[in-house]
Write an enzyme that holds these catalytic residues in place. Structure first.
Site, PDB file in Angstrom:
ATOM      1  N   VAL A 281      76.401  -4.046  45.898  1.00  0.00           N
ATOM      2  CA  VAL A 281      75.154  -4.449  44.931  1.00  0.00           C
ATOM      3  C   VAL A 281      73.966  -4.142  45.837  1.00  0.00           C
ATOM      4  O   VAL A 281      72.845  -3.685  45.299  1.00  0.00           O
ATOM      5  CB  VAL A 281      75.291  -5.932  44.633  1.00  0.00           C
ATOM      6  CG1 VAL A 281      73.973  -6.095  43.387  1.00  0.00           C
ATOM      7  CG2 VAL A 281      76.509  -6.163  43.569  1.00  0.00           C
ATOM      8  N   ALA A 282      73.825  -4.642  47.188  1.00  0.00           N
ATOM      9  CA  ALA A 282      72.680  -4.471  47.782  1.00  0.00           C
ATOM     10  C   ALA A 282      72.270  -2.839  47.941  1.00  0.00           C
ATOM     11  O   ALA A 282      71.128  -2.451  47.998  1.00  0.00           O
ATOM     12  CB  ALA A 282      73.009  -5.009  49.271  1.00  0.00           C
ATOM     13  N   ILE A 284      73.127   0.024  46.094  1.00  0.00           N
ATOM     14  CA  ILE A 284      72.883   0.926  44.903  1.00  0.00           C
ATOM     15  C   ILE A 284      71.450   0.715  44.396  1.00  0.00           C
ATOM     16  O   ILE A 284      71.170  -0.516  43.833  1.00  0.00           O
ATOM     17  CB  ILE A 284      74.001   0.793  43.902  1.00  0.00           C
ATOM     18  CG1 ILE A 284      75.417   1.023  44.466  1.00  0.00           C
ATOM     19  CG2 ILE A 284      73.532   1.509  42.474  1.00  0.00           C
ATOM     20  CD1 ILE A 284      76.342   0.631  43.417  1.00  0.00           C
ATOM     21  N   ASP A 328      41.896  33.844  34.356  1.00  0.00           N
ATOM     22  CA  ASP A 328      40.998  34.733  33.375  1.00  0.00           C
ATOM     23  C   ASP A 328      39.434  34.512  33.810  1.00  0.00           C
ATOM     24  O   ASP A 328      39.354  33.362  34.284  1.00  0.00           O
ATOM     25  CB  ASP A 328      41.306  34.653  31.981  1.00  0.00           C
ATOM     26  CG  ASP A 328      42.511  35.269  31.428  1.00  0.00           C
ATOM     27  OD1 ASP A 328      43.293  35.808  32.219  1.00  0.00           O
ATOM     28  OD2 ASP A 328      42.835  35.064  30.251  1.00  0.00           O
ATOM     29  N   ASP A 615      45.794  34.317  27.201  1.00  0.00           N
ATOM     30  CA  ASP A 615      45.261  34.042  25.975  1.00  0.00           C
ATOM     31  C   ASP A 615      46.042  34.696  24.882  1.00  0.00           C
ATOM     32  O   ASP A 615      46.178  34.303  23.836  1.00  0.00           O
ATOM     33  CB  ASP A 615      43.857  33.602  25.651  1.00  0.00           C
ATOM     34  CG  ASP A 615      43.104  34.912  26.058  1.00  0.00           C
ATOM     35  OD1 ASP A 615      43.770  35.761  26.474  1.00  0.00           O
ATOM     36  OD2 ASP A 615      41.961  34.846  26.396  1.00  0.00           O
ATOM     37  N   ASP A 619      50.081  38.465  26.889  1.00  0.00           N
ATOM     38  CA  ASP A 619      50.099  37.662  28.037  1.00  0.00           C
ATOM     39  C   ASP A 619      51.296  36.832  28.150  1.00  0.00           C
ATOM     40  O   ASP A 619      51.651  36.428  29.435  1.00  0.00           O
ATOM     41  CB  ASP A 619      48.965  36.586  27.957  1.00  0.00           C
ATOM     42  CG  ASP A 619      47.485  37.407  28.421  1.00  0.00           C
ATOM     43  OD1 ASP A 619      47.600  38.374  29.062  1.00  0.00           O
ATOM     44  OD2 ASP A 619      46.357  36.892  27.812  1.00  0.00           O
TER      45      ASP A 619
HETATM   46  N1  LIG Z   1      34.512  42.829  21.161  1.00  0.00           N
HETATM   47  C1  LIG Z   1      34.332  43.981  21.607  1.00  0.00           C
HETATM   48  N2  LIG Z   1      34.594  45.214  21.421  1.00  0.00           N
HETATM   49  C2  LIG Z   1      34.545  46.291  22.172  1.00  0.00           C
HETATM   50  N3  LIG Z   1      34.650  46.062  23.295  1.00  0.00           N
HETATM   51  C3  LIG Z   1      34.866  45.052  23.964  1.00  0.00           C
HETATM   52  C4  LIG Z   1      34.903  44.005  23.312  1.00  0.00           C
HETATM   53  N4  LIG Z   1      35.068  42.568  24.006  1.00  0.00           N
HETATM   54  C5  LIG Z   1      35.367  43.298  25.236  1.00  0.00           C
HETATM   55  N5  LIG Z   1      35.267  44.553  25.316  1.00  0.00           N
HETATM   56  C6  LIG Z   1      35.268  45.334  26.527  1.00  0.00           C
HETATM   57  O1  LIG Z   1      36.764  45.409  26.808  1.00  0.00           O
HETATM   58  C7  LIG Z   1      36.751  44.951  28.160  1.00  0.00           C
HETATM   59  C8  LIG Z   1      37.891  44.116  28.301  1.00  0.00           C
HETATM   60  O2  LIG Z   1      37.479  42.872  27.378  1.00  0.00           O
HETATM   61  P1  LIG Z   1      38.757  41.656  27.500  1.00  0.00           P
HETATM   62  O3  LIG Z   1      38.325  40.757  26.435  1.00  0.00           O
HETATM   63  O4  LIG Z   1      40.102  42.388  27.597  1.00  0.00           O
HETATM   64  O5  LIG Z   1      38.663  41.018  29.118  1.00  0.00           O
HETATM   65  P2  LIG Z   1      37.205  40.140  29.485  1.00  0.00           P
HETATM   66  O6  LIG Z   1      37.013  38.957  28.263  1.00  0.00           O
HETATM   67  O7  LIG Z   1      36.328  40.871  29.771  1.00  0.00           O
HETATM   68  O8  LIG Z   1      37.796  39.326  30.551  1.00  0.00           O
HETATM   69  P3  LIG Z   1      39.050  38.257  30.592  1.00  0.00           P
HETATM   70  O9  LIG Z   1      40.464  38.967  30.938  1.00  0.00           O
HETATM   71  O10 LIG Z   1      38.882  37.493  31.856  1.00  0.00           O
HETATM   72  O11 LIG Z   1      39.089  37.358  29.709  1.00  0.00           O
HETATM   73  C9  LIG Z   1      35.216  44.218  28.328  1.00  0.00           C
HETATM   74  O12 LIG Z   1      34.829  44.378  29.616  1.00  0.00           O
HETATM   75  C10 LIG Z   1      34.418  45.177  27.566  1.00  0.00           C
HETATM   76  O13 LIG Z   1      34.042  46.411  28.073  1.00  0.00           O
HETATM   77 CA   LIG Z   2      39.976  38.133  27.508  1.00  0.00          CA
END
Ligand SMILES: Nc1ncnc2c1ncn2[C@@H]1O[C@H](COP(=O)(O)OP(=O)(O)OP(=O)(O)O)[C@@H](O)[C@H]1O
Ligand SMILES: [Ca+2]
Length: 876
Positions: A281-282, A284, A328, A615, A619
Site C-alpha cells: 500500500v505504501a 503503489i 506563415d 490555412d 496546407d
Molecule cells: N488576391 C490576389 N490576387 C492576385 N494575386 C495575389 C492575391 N493575393 C496575393 N497575390 C500574389 O500571390 C503571392 C502569394 O500570395 P499568398 O496568399 O499565397 O501568400 P502570402 O499571403 O503573401 O503569404 P503567406 O503565405 O505568408 O500567407 C503574393 O505575394 C501576391 O504577389
Molecule cells: Ca497566405
C-alpha cells in the site's frame, strides 16, 4: 425506398426533399431537426457512469486492499476493514468524477474546433455549426470547405472534391449537376453527389442535403467500425508502463519482506502478512495516473483561454518540446492590414501626396486593380469586406475618388480565373470599349515572365530585356522596404468565352501597386522569447523573397548570415543540399504549400520537433506531417482546421509561443507532481523495510497509508499541477522528447528526499516506541509522515527555493496544505475517527511538538540545499 438521388434532376431532388432553392424556413428546420436529430456521427457506445465507476476497481491496488481488509478482519480488526472499504468507495467516486470531468472538458474543446457550414435558409446566407445541418438544407460549398453532409449538387461551378476518406482515391474528382441515368452507380462515380467527410479542393457549388448524421455514407462506415477508444498520450503510456513494472518489483519485495518477517524475526503469519500489505500500500502511487490526466486537461483549458485550442491531449505534451516553429507571414506574423503605398506605371514612381492620375497608363492600372478584385469598401462606415490585398486596391481607388462599384457596373465580369497560391495569379474578363479584355494581377515574377509588351503613354511597346530589368529594379527597391508588390497586366481575346489557364500569357504589362502590411507588434517579442527558449522561428510565405526578408529582419527572424530561399531554388536543391543549408535558412519565399512538407521533413530528419502553420486546403498534408500542425481560426479553411492539432483563435504568431510555454509548464508541473508523489511513497517503503529488518512492529496500518496516498497527498499534487508558468521556462532549451520523464536526476531526488522523510518518520516512531507503546509509535510515525509530505508539497513546486518562488503565486498549494492539516487533525482528535484510524487515544503536547518539528526538518534541509544551489546559479 425511392429512387437514388443521382438519377434525379436538381428540380426532382428538391421536390423529393420538399425543399426550395432558397432553402428551408426556420419552422421546417426545427421540425426536421426533431425528426432527424443533430448532424453528428454517434460516438460509438459511451461508457455509462456506472461502468466508469466499476472500472475504478479494476486495479492491482484494489486486490491488495481487499487482502488487507480480509487480514484486518481475521485479526479481529473489523473497524479497519470498514475503513478500507469506505476509502475504496470514496476513491472510486473521486476517480469517476475526475474521469467524467476530463471527458467533458475534452468534449467542449472538440465543440470549439468542430466545422461550420454555409447554408441558405429562407433566402439568406448563414453560417451554422455542422451539427445543425438538416436534410433539405441548401449548402454552399467552396474551395477549402469540408463537406458535412451527403447531398445532390444543384448548381456546379467547376467543383472538385477529394473523397479519399470514403473511396481511398486521393485524386480530386470533378463534379457535375447532370443526372445520371444508370443503376447501381459506385460512390466514386456519383459525380453529381457530394459525401460527408470529403474536402472541396477547387471551385464552388450549391448542394441539396439528402442525408445527415448516421444516414450518410460516412455514417455507414462509422457504424461498421469499432469506434475509437480514448488513446493515451506518450506520457500516460510511459507512466502506465512504469506502474506495471513497479507493481512487479513491489510484489517481489513484499514476498521477500514476508519471508524475512517469518523466518528471521519469527513473527506470526498474520503479522508478517500485515507487513507485506503495508509495504504494498505504501509503494503503489494510486493517484498518479489520474493526476497526470487532470493536469493535462487543465493545461488545455488554460491554453484555450489564451486562444490556442488544442484538439488532442498529445499536443500538450509535444508542444513542450517544440524546437522549430514554421510560420506563415501574412496575417500571422503581420497584421494583414494592407495599405496602398507607391504606384509604378509608365516609367514613373508615384508616392504619397503626388498620387495623381495624369495619364492613360495610370488610369488603366487603376481600372485593372478594381475590376480584377472582389473586395468592397464602405467609405461611410469604413468597413471593408474581402481579401486584405484587394482591400488595399479598393482603398487606392478611393484616394483617386474612384468608386469600385461603379467601375464594376460599367464593365461587368464576363469570366474569371480565381486566385490560388500555387499559381499566384488572378484574372477576370471584361468588355472594354467592345474588346474582350483579360485583366490579370499577381506576383510580379510570374507576370513579368509572361509579358510580351509594355504599356506606355505612347501605346504598346515591346518588352525588351532592358525594360524588364528596369521594372525588376523598381520592384527590388519597393520590396527592400518590406512592401508587398502586386503586378498588373492585360491581354485581349477575339471573343467572349470561358477562360482557361492557357489564357494567362502574352500579356501587356501595365504597372505595379505596392502596399504595406506592418508586422504585429507582439510578434517581435514572441520571436525574441522563442529564441531565448532555444526555439527557431522560420518564415514561410508566398510573398516575394526581398519583401519577406525585409519583414523578417524587422521581426528579428532574419539575422546577418541567414539565408532566404525561394520555392524555385528549393526545387533545385537535393535533400542532401537542403540538409546542409537548413540551419542557415530563416525565410522561404514564393513557396507553394507542397514545399512546406519538404521543410517539415528536413527538420524532422534532424530530430527536431516541428510546428507548422497553414490555412489553405493544400496546407493540410504539411499540417498532418508536422508534430504540431497549427491552423488559423479566423482565416483558415475547414480542411486545414481538420488536419491541425492546434487552432489559433486569433491567427496570431504570439499565441503559438504562448502555447509552447504552457506546454513546457504543463510538463514541468507533471514532473514535479510525480516527484512529490513518488518521493512520499519511497519514504513509506523505506520505513516499512527498515522496521521489518529491525524486527520492529509495523509502523503504519494500511488505513494510514491509504489516508495519505488518496487524501492528503492528492491535494498538494493537484496544486503542484496548477503552478503558473514561470519566465524561467524560456531560459531552458527545448526538452528532448526521447529522454524519459523519470530521468536520473528525478530518480535521484525521489530517492534522496524519500530517505530524508523516512529518517524523521522513524525517529518519531522511536520516540513513541520508548515506552513500548506500539500504537503511540505508529501514531507518531503516521502523523509525522503525513505532515512531512504536506510540507514537502512546497518543495516540489519548482526548482527555486520557497523564498524566490513566492508562496502566494499558487494559492492552491497553500489551501491544499491547510486542508491536509485539517484532515489529519480530524483523524487525531475526533473521538470516533480516532478509533477507526487506529490512532493512539492519548498523546502529549510534547509528542505533538516532536511530530511537527520532525516533519518540518526535511523541508528545511531541502530548502537550504536549494538556496545554496540558487546562489551557485546566480553567480554564473
Ligand atoms: N488576391 C490576389 N490576387 C492576385 N494575386 C495575389 C492575391 N493575393 C496575393 N497575390 C500574389 O500571390 C503571392 C502569394 O500570395 P499568398 O496568399 O499565397 O501568400 P502570402 O499571403 O503573401 O503569404 P503567406 O503565405 O505568408 O500567407 C503574393 O505575394 C501576391 O504577389
Ligand atoms: Ca497566405
Amino acid at each position: 425506398m425511392s429512387e437514388a438521388y443521382y438519377r434525379k434532376t436538381p428540380q426532382q431532388a428538391l421536390e423529393a426533399q420538399q425543399s426550395a432553392s432558397t432553402g428551408l424556413t426556420d419552422q421546417e428546420v426545427a421540425s426536421r431537426r426533431q425528426q432527424f436529430g443533430p448532424n453528428k456521427l454517434s460516438e460509438g457506445k459511451k461508457k455509462s457512469t456506472l461502468q466508469v465507476f466499476a472500472e475504478q476497481f479494476k486495479d492491482l491496488l484494489v486486490i491488495i486492499l481487499i487482502i488487507a481488509a480480509v487480514i484486518s478482519a481475521l485479526s479481529e480488526n473489523v473497524e479497519s476493514t470498514i475503513v478500507i472499504f469506505a476509502v475504496l468507495i470514496l476513491n472510486a467516486i473521486l476517480g469517476t468524477v475526475q474521469y467524467l470531468k476530463a471527458e467533458k472538458s475534452l468534449e467542449s474543446l472538440k465543440a470549439m474546433s468542430s466545422p461550420t457550414a454555409k447554408v441558405l435558409r429562407g433566402g439568406a446566407r448563414v453560417e451554422i455549426p455542422s451539427a445543425d445541418v438538416v436534410p433539405g438544407d441548401i449548402v454552399l460549398l467552396e474551395a477549402g470547405d469540408m463537406v458535412v453532409a451527403d447531398g445532390r449538387i444543384l448548381e456546379n461551378f467547376s467543383l472538385k472534391v477529394n473523397e479519399s476518406s470514403l473511396t481511398g482515391e486521393s485524386e480530386g474528382v470533378d463534379k457535375t449537376e447532370e443526372a445520371i441515368d444508370a443503376d447501381q452507380v459506385a460512390l466514386g462515380d456519383q459525380k453529381n453527389m457530394v459525401f460527408s467527410g470529403s474536402l472541396v479542393t477547387y471551385g464552388r457549388a450549391t448542394v441539396l442535403v439528402t442525408g445527415t448524421g448516421m444516414n450518410t455514407e460516412l455514417g455507414k462506415i462509422a457504424a461498421l467500425m469499432n469506434q475509437t477508444q480514448q488513446r493515451k498520450t506518450p506520457l500516460q503510456q510511459s507512466l502506465d508502463d512504469f506502474s506495471a513494472k513497479l507493481a512487479i518489483v513491489i510484489m517481489a519485495i513484499c514476498a521477500l519482506v514476508f519471508a524475512l518477517s517469518i523466518f528471521r524475526t519469527g513473527m506470526g503469519v498474520l503479522d508478517s502478512l500485515m507487513f507485506a500489505v503495508a509495504l504494498a500500500v505504501a509503494a503503489i502511487p494510486e493517484a498518479l495516473s489520474s493526476i497526470v490526466t487532470i493536469v493535462l486537461a487543465m493545461g488545455t483549458q488554460k491554453m484555450a483561454k489564451q486562444n490556442a485550442i488544442i484538439k488532442d491531449l498529445k499536443a500538450v505534451e509535444s508542444l513542450g518540446s517544440v524546437s522549430v516553429i514554421c510560420s506563415d507571414k501574412t496575417g500571422t506574423l503581420t497584421q494583414n492590414k494592407m495599405t496602398p503605398q507607391k504606384v509604378y506605371a509608365d516609367g514613373s514612381l508615384l508616392e504619397g501626396d503626388d498620387l495623381e492620375l495624369v495619364n492613360d497608363v495610370q488610369r488603366l492600372l487603376l481600372k485593372a486593380a478594381l475590376l480584377a478584385s472582389d473586395a468592397t469598401n464602405n467609405e461611410e462606415t469604413g468597413t471593408s469586406i474581402g481579401d486584405p490585398t484587394e482591400v488595399a486596391l479598393v482603398m487606392l481607388g478611393e484616394k483617386f475618388g474612384v468608386n469600385e462599384e461603379s467601375y464594376r457596373a460599367q464593365h461587368p465580369r464576363l469570366g474569371e480565373l480565381a486566385f490560388d497560391s500555387d499559381r499566384k495569379l488572378m484574372s477576370t474578363l471584361h468588355d472594354i470599349d467592345g474588346v474582350p479584355t483579360v485583366f490579370t494581377k499577381g506576383a510580379i515574377d510570374v507576370l513579368l515572365d509572361r509579358s510580351k509588351w509594355l504599356l506606355t503613354r505612347e501605346g504598346k511597346v515591346e518588352m525588351t530585356p532592358q525594360r524588364k530589368e528596369e521594372i525588376a529594379r523598381v520592384n527590388m527597391e519597393l520590396s527592400m522596404e518590406g512592401l508587398r508588390v502586386l503586378a498588373f497586366a492585360y491581354t485581349e481575346l477575339e471573343a467572349v468565352r470561358p477562360l482557361t489557364l492557357e489564357d494567362e500569357k502574352d500579356f501587356t504589362f501595365i504597372g505595379l501597386i505596392s502596399m504595406i502590411d506592418p508586422p504585429r507588434p507582439e510578434a517581435v517579442q514572441a520571436v525574441a522569447d522563442a529564441k531565448r527558449g532555444g526555439i527557431r522561428t522560420i518564415m514561410i510565405t508566398g510573398d516575394h523573397k526581398v519583401t519577406a526578408s525585409a519583414i523578417a529582419r524587422q521581426l528579428g527572424i532574419f539575422q546577418d548570415g541567414d539565408q532566404a530561399v525561394s520555392g524555385l531554388e528549393l526545387d533545385q536543391m537535393s535533400d542532401a543540399d537542403l540538409d546542409v543549408r537548413l540551419d542557415k535558412i530563416s525565410v522561404y519565399a514564393r513557396v507553394s504549400p507542397e514545399h512546406k512538407i519538404r521543410i517539415v521533413n528536413a527538420w524532422q530528419r534532424k530530430g527536431k520537433i516541428v510546428s507548422m502553420t497553414g490555412d489553405g486546403v493544400n496546407d493540410a498534408p504539411a499540417l498532418k506531417k508536422a508534430d504540431i500542425g497549427v491552423a488559423m481560426g479566423i482565416t483558415g479553411t475547414e480542411v486545414s482546421k481538420d488536419a491541425a492539432s492546434m487552432i489559433l483563435a486569433d491567427d496570431n504568431f504570439a499565441t503559438i509561443v504562448k502555447a509552447v510555454v504552457n506546454g513546457r509548464s504543463v510538463y514541468a508541473n507533471i514532473k514535479n507532481a510525480i516527484q512529490f508523489l513518488l518521493s512520499g511513497n519511497t519514504a513509506g517503503i523505506f520505513c516499512v523495510l527498515y522496521a521489518s529488518l529491525m524486527g520492529l512492529p509495523v509502523p503504519f496500518q494500511p488505513v494510514h497509508l491509504l489516508f495519505i496516498n488518496l487524501l492528503t497527498d492528492s491535494l498538494p499534487a493537484i496544486a503542484i499541477g496548477m503552478e503558473p508558468a514561470r519566465k524561467g521556462l524560456l531560459d531552458q532549451k527545448p526538452r528532448d522528447p526521447k529522454t524519459p520523464i523519470l530521468d536520473r536526476t528525478l530518480l535521484g531526488r525521489i530517492g534522496g528526499q524519500g530517505l530524508l522523510i523516512a529518517i524523521v518518520t522513524m525517529i518519531a516512531f522511536y520516540l513513541g516506541w520508548q515506552g513500548g507503546d506500539a500504537v503511540l509509535a505508529s501514531t507518531m510515525a503516521f502523523s509525522t509522515l503525513t505532515l512531512a509530505r504536506l510540507f514537502h508539497g512546497f518543495n516540489c513546486r519548482g526548482a527555486e527555493s520557497i523564498f524566490r518562488l513566492k508562496l502566494s503565486t499558487n494559492p492552491a498549494s497553500i489551501a491544499a496544505f491547510f486542508a491536509g492539516v485539517v484532515l489529519l487533525a480530524l483523524v487525531l482528535f475526533v473521538p470516533g475517527l480516532k478509533d477507526l484510524f487506529l490512532v493512539s487515544p492519548v498523546f502529549t503536547l510534547a509528542n505533538l511538538g516532536e511530530m511537527v518539528g520532525l516533519a518540518l526538518l526535511p523541508t528545511v534541509v531541502i530548502q537550504i540545499v536549494k538556496l545554496i544551489a540558487g546562489f551557485g546559479k546566480a553567480k554564473d
